[in-house]
Design a protein around this motif. Structure first.
Motif, PDB file in Angstrom:
ATOM      1  N   ILE A 434      56.237  42.883  -7.046  1.00  0.00           N
ATOM      2  CA  ILE A 434      56.004  44.535  -7.463  1.00  0.00           C
ATOM      3  C   ILE A 434      57.287  44.612  -8.647  1.00  0.00           C
ATOM      4  O   ILE A 434      57.982  44.356  -9.258  1.00  0.00           O
ATOM      5  CB  ILE A 434      57.428  44.865  -6.217  1.00  0.00           C
ATOM      6  N   ASN A 435      56.181  45.502  -9.831  1.00  0.00           N
ATOM      7  CA  ASN A 435      56.999  45.539 -11.187  1.00  0.00           C
ATOM      8  C   ASN A 435      57.426  46.856 -11.491  1.00  0.00           C
ATOM      9  O   ASN A 435      57.088  47.634 -10.495  1.00  0.00           O
ATOM     10  CB  ASN A 435      55.591  45.253 -11.963  1.00  0.00           C
ATOM     11  N   PHE A 436      58.724  46.642 -11.742  1.00  0.00           N
ATOM     12  CA  PHE A 436      59.836  48.022 -12.164  1.00  0.00           C
ATOM     13  C   PHE A 436      60.193  47.449 -13.456  1.00  0.00           C
ATOM     14  O   PHE A 436      60.885  46.687 -13.495  1.00  0.00           O
ATOM     15  CB  PHE A 436      60.460  48.528 -10.413  1.00  0.00           C
ATOM     16  N   VAL A 437      60.872  48.682 -13.998  1.00  0.00           N
ATOM     17  CA  VAL A 437      61.504  49.226 -15.197  1.00  0.00           C
ATOM     18  C   VAL A 437      63.510  49.538 -14.678  1.00  0.00           C
ATOM     19  O   VAL A 437      64.219  49.035 -14.876  1.00  0.00           O
ATOM     20  CB  VAL A 437      61.385  49.480 -15.936  1.00  0.00           C
ATOM     21  N   THR A 438      63.656  50.057 -12.980  1.00  0.00           N
ATOM     22  CA  THR A 438      64.119  50.784 -13.032  1.00  0.00           C
ATOM     23  C   THR A 438      63.900  50.577 -10.994  1.00  0.00           C
ATOM     24  O   THR A 438      62.870  50.881 -10.823  1.00  0.00           O
ATOM     25  CB  THR A 438      64.751  52.043 -13.600  1.00  0.00           C
ATOM     26  N   ALA A 439      65.416  50.699 -10.409  1.00  0.00           N
ATOM     27  CA  ALA A 439      65.548  51.277  -8.579  1.00  0.00           C
ATOM     28  C   ALA A 439      66.112  51.895  -8.576  1.00  0.00           C
ATOM     29  O   ALA A 439      67.464  52.090  -9.717  1.00  0.00           O
ATOM     30  CB  ALA A 439      64.885  49.766  -8.681  1.00  0.00           C
ATOM     31  N   HIS A 440      67.101  51.784  -7.640  1.00  0.00           N
ATOM     32  CA  HIS A 440      68.198  52.592  -7.030  1.00  0.00           C
ATOM     33  C   HIS A 440      69.483  52.429  -7.121  1.00  0.00           C
ATOM     34  O   HIS A 440      70.622  52.479  -7.809  1.00  0.00           O
ATOM     35  CB  HIS A 440      68.108  53.000  -5.606  1.00  0.00           C
TER      36      HIS A 440
END
Length: 678
Positions: A434-440
């Motif tokens: 699960i690729n992400f640059v930002t999250a909560h």
């Protein structure tokens, strides 16, 4: 288990292995008066139960459980404390912090070894008997394949509290989240799944309430079957079901962020609200003879999933949300806790075995947050199929590459191929990452390019909370600015990060609001900011950025080579004799080993095709350029007769155009090419 309405009355069933006596307490409709106590005289093993004729849905109830109060042995029974049913499908009333909800006398020199006799019923939410039947009509789960999935992480209230397109009375609610304005926005973006921060009933921590704050994120669960009441506009669970039905009608899946690693009861000095008073020794992992709690979660306690009845509760909860509430999957908070047996983390743990054999859960998405603060808590890549995993290596690698850190090209190459070095084992798919640059948890995308230092003072912890190493960059000015040069640089950096996210193998996840440039004023730990800091400000939305994100998702959807299930390893394809991955420099040459270790190597190009083991007739190709350096000439690969430029992040509105040899790669840019169609 729980309260079950059968048309003639309600059957109540509660697990407790160590109780001596259990009483059912029935309350007036307003929850203020305890009407009667009914002993649960029937017992099958450790299940206490009673059928009460004449009761109907809407009945308010709780439990009082009698047994030894012996904290040093792990027992904390106190019948003066009203207890929430762990299987309650709905809760009524807000928790009111009071010393009366503590099982011990606050201030006693014996601390939690003392015993408090005050009645806590006035302060504790009441469990509600529910008839969960709902007219689902033609509802059908979208069942989007993982390789076609684009996840949008959002907060029920934060998404809608300031949204002018949502009816005022519905803002901050499940029904507001499923309003036409929100659904149309998500459909226009092209996302396929919304992942909601905790929607299980949760409490506001006492230390936050004392500071005038609230638990905004929701990671302090009170009930694993009950929707959080503060997101209901009419106080009924059909509101959550209606939300899911509307999302499904729009072709969007609903995923829940779930917290089965701990409860909101805290450590030995926390309140007695449910599990602690029902059977502390069974529900929690204990140490030092039983008085103190194992704290692998950082919240004071850790649920004991090695106990069969605790594991059953978690499994029952998951199945309930799938079968009764129709959700499409789960993201497991601190999931390594769930796989920790007495000897440590185990991919063959009871929890994973139970999940993998369950036919109901086999059809939904399962996502792990693969870390916690316990021993051996970082387990990225070690979860069994069918789990996908949040990939923080992707987050940090992309941030550092586009910030211009030296030597990050090899790491970028790994992330573009789905972090195969972490996940390509035991038949796992490239979509596992699960690729992400930002999250909560962390900076928003806007704040990532606007602050070098976190600004968490509003949390009341003197800026000590939250991550300090964010790999962020303000591009010349700290915080908000109207300087056109700085704004242009920030906008370009955001486009580059988002483009790289959507071009990488794996499953992309966006943080709600990033697509419109939402800021949290530099707060990278807004867990307590149930206000304008934590809410999305739609009034200042960047429509150009939103359109660019829509274009990126459409580009990904249009090219199967960008969303493959198989990992790419540069193996030769039989159909054309070409490797499925070819790394290149800007001059067209293949990088040599010295190039990969050269800090000055700052422009990486990659030619992608369908995996060698895949569709042998597929000749689709994509050529992408990731340049964090200066402008330079580009030599296009001769493996394709002619290329078409599909995307240039320095010209976000530019339409596709024929590509020529020797064109210039702009500084700090992403370019994407595909074979020119006839």
């Amino acid at each position: 288990m729980g309260a079950s309405f059968d048309g003639e009355g309600v059957n109540f069933a509660l697990f407790s292995a160590h109780a001596e006596r259990v009483e059912l307490c029935l309350f007036s409709p307003d929850g203020r008066k305890e009407m009667c106590r009914i002993p649960l005289r029937e017992r099958d093993g450790d299940i206490w139960h009673v059928h009460v004729g004449g009761l109907t849905p809407g009945t308010l109830y709780g439990y009082r459980v009698h047994g030894p109060y012996a904290p040093e042995g792990g027992h904390r029974f106190n019948p003066h404390k009203l207890l929430i049913d762990p299987y309650a499908r709905q809760l009524s009333g807000r928790l009111k912090w009071s010393d009366a909800m503590m099982g011990y006398k606050v201030g006693s020199n014996r601390a939690d070894l003392s015993f408090d006799t005050r009645d806590s019923a006035f302060a504790v939410p009441k469990s509600v008997v529910v008839d969960p039947s709902f007219n689902w009509g033609p509802d059908r789960a979208p069942r989007t394949p993982m390789h076609d999935t684009v996840i949008y992480e959002a907060h029920v209230k934060g998404m809608t509290a300031l949204h002018a397109g949502v009816e005022k009375a519905l803002r901050g609610s499940y029904l507001g989240l499923a309003s036409d304005a929100v659904l149309e926005h998500l459909q226009k973006l092209g996302v396929t799944a919304i992942e909601l921060l905790p929607a299980h009933a949760f409490l506001d921590d006492r230390f936050l309430v004392a500071k005038g704050l609230r638990n905004y994120w929701g990671y302090q669960t009170l009930g694993f079957f009950a929707p959080e009441p503060r997101y209901m506009s009419r106080g009924e669970i059909w509101e959550f079901q209606t939300m899911v039905r509307r999302f499904h009608a729009a072709g969007i899946e609903v995923l829940l962020d779930v917290v089965y690693n701990h409860s909101g009861e805290g450590d030995e000095l926390g309140p007695t609200l449910s599990f602690r008073g029902i059977d502390n020794r069974s529900y929690y992992r204990l140490r030092d003879g039983g008085r103190f709690y194992v704290n692998d979660t950082g919240t004071g306690n850790t649920l004991n999933l090695t106990h069969p009845m605790v594991l059953r509760m978690v499994m029952d909860s998951l199945r309930y949300w799938v079968e009764v509430m129709h959700v499409d999957g789960f993201r497991f908070d601190l999931a390594s806790v769930l796989g920790r047996e007495l000897h440590g983390f185990d991919p063959q743990s009871g929890f994973f075995d139970a999940i993998r054999q369950d036919p109901v859960l086999a059809r939904v998405k399962l996502i792990a947050e693969p870390w916690d603060i316990g021993p051996g808590g970082y387990q990225l890549g070690n979860f069994p199929h069918p789990f996908s995993e949040w990939n923080d290596k992707f987050r940090d690698g992309l941030r550092r590459f586009w910030r211009g850190d030296a030597g990050m090209v090899p790491d970028l190459a790994k992330r573009l191929l789905g972090s195969a070095e972490r996940f390509d084992a035991a038949g796992r798919a490239a979509t596992t990452s699960i690729n992400f640059v930002t999250a909560h948890d962390g900076f928003t995308l806007e704040d990532l390019v606007s602050f070098t230092m976190k600004r968490n003072f509003a949390n009341g912890e003197e800026n000590r909370d939250g991550h300090s190493d964010n790999h962020s960059d303000n591009l010349g000015v700290e915080g908000a600015t109207s300087d056109p040069a700085v704004r242009a640089a920030r906008d370009l950096r955001k486009r580059n990060l988002l483009a790289t996210l959507m071009l990488a193998q794996g499953t992309p996840m966006l943080l709600a609001g990033d697509e419109i440039g939402n800021s949290q004023q530099g707060n990278n730990n807004a867990y307590a900011q149930d206000n304008e800091i934590g809410w999305i400000d739609w009034s200042k939305g960047d429509k150009r950025l939103s359109a660019f994100v829509s274009r990126l998702i459409a580009l990904r959807k249009a090219h199967r080579v960008l969303r493959q299930r198989r990992f790419l390893h540069g193996r030769v394809r039989a159909v054309d004799g070409l490797p499925d991955v070819i790394w290149r420099r800007a001059d067209g040459s293949v990088p040599n080993p010295e190039d990969w270790h050269d800090p000055a190597f700052r422009c990486l190009c990659v030619e992608l095709r369908r995996a060698a083991e895949g569709d042998l007739a597929d000749r689709e190709a994509i050529f992408a350029v990731f340049n964090v350096g200066c402008a330079q000439k580009l030599t296009l690969p001769d493996t394709v007769p002619a290329w078409q430029l599909l995307l240039d992040t320095t010209r976000p509105e530019a339409r596709p155009e024929p590509a020529r040899q020797g064109l210039e790669i702009p500084a700090n840019s992403v370019l994407v090419f595909a074979p020119k169609s006839d």
